[in-house]
Design a protein around this motif. Structure first.
Motif, PDB file in Angstrom:
ATOM      1  N   ALA A  80      24.801  22.529   2.242  1.00 43.05           N
ATOM      2  CA  ALA A  80      24.808  22.534   3.036  1.00 43.05           C
ATOM      3  C   ALA A  80      23.951  21.379   4.271  1.00 43.05           C
ATOM      4  N   ARG A  81      23.416  20.896   2.421  1.00 39.98           N
ATOM      5  CA  ARG A  81      22.589  19.269   2.561  1.00 39.98           C
ATOM      6  C   ARG A  81      23.716  18.354   2.928  1.00 39.98           C
ATOM      7  N   VAL A  82      24.661  18.107   2.317  1.00 42.85           N
ATOM      8  CA  VAL A  82      25.582  17.457   2.469  1.00 42.85           C
ATOM      9  C   VAL A  82      26.467  17.088   3.429  1.00 42.85           C
ATOM     10  N   VAL A  83      26.282  18.593   4.451  1.00 40.59           N
ATOM     11  CA  VAL A  83      27.110  18.641   5.697  1.00 40.59           C
ATOM     12  C   VAL A  83      26.427  18.030   6.647  1.00 40.59           C
ATOM     13  N   VAL A 105      27.281  15.750   9.072  1.00 37.22           N
ATOM     14  CA  VAL A 105      27.174  15.519  10.713  1.00 37.22           C
ATOM     15  C   VAL A 105      26.021  16.066  11.786  1.00 37.22           C
ATOM     16  N   GLY A 106      25.239  15.608  11.095  1.00 37.92           N
ATOM     17  CA  GLY A 106      23.329  15.496  11.616  1.00 37.92           C
ATOM     18  C   GLY A 106      23.387  14.795  13.025  1.00 37.92           C
ATOM     19  N   GLU A 107      22.244  14.603  13.681  1.00 37.68           N
ATOM     20  CA  GLU A 107      21.872  13.801  14.382  1.00 37.68           C
ATOM     21  C   GLU A 107      22.848  13.383  14.537  1.00 37.68           C
ATOM     22  N   GLU A 108      23.301  12.190  15.501  1.00 34.82           N
ATOM     23  CA  GLU A 108      23.795  10.803  15.188  1.00 34.82           C
ATOM     24  C   GLU A 108      22.574   9.922  15.728  1.00 34.82           C
TER      25      GLU A 108
END
Length: 109
Positions: A97-100, A104-107
């Motif tokens: 989950a940390r890697v994803v 894909v987190g905030e730009e």
């Protein structure tokens, strides 16, 4: 168009069931209320095939108990193999989950 949420739920809902059963033994309706309330399944009808697969895998077992308010209830409990499978999932979930989230987190501006 692909329902992204449905695809994500499909990958984790069985582990969420194992997680709930690690807390306490539950009957189907209890599990369905927890999972529908959290938005993880659409209806109780989608739960029973999943529970069948978990039982076939040896991750859950069942037992029946009389109910004070109606028919006998079928309860589900985690087996030792289910506990081990949940532990394997937990060990991989947080780093995954940390890697994803990092990808894909905030730009960034």
């Amino acid at each position: 168009m692909t329902d992204v949420g449905a695809q994500m739920r499909k990958g984790v809902v069985e582990y969420c069931v194992l997680g709930l059963l690690a807390r306490e033994q539950m009957y189907g309706w209890q599990l369905a209320e927890e999972l529908t309330g959290a938005g993880l399944i659409a209806s109780i009808g989608t739960l029973y095939p999943l529970l069948g697969r978990l039982r076939d895998n040896g991750w859950v077992s069942t037992f029946d108990l009389p109910s004070e308010s109606g028919p006998v209830r079928r309860y589900y409990r985690l087996t030792d193999a289910g506990t081990e499978q949940l532990a394997r999932f937990r060990a991989q979930w947080t780093p995954f989950a940390r890697v994803v989230s990092g990808i894909v987190g905030e730009e960034r501006a």
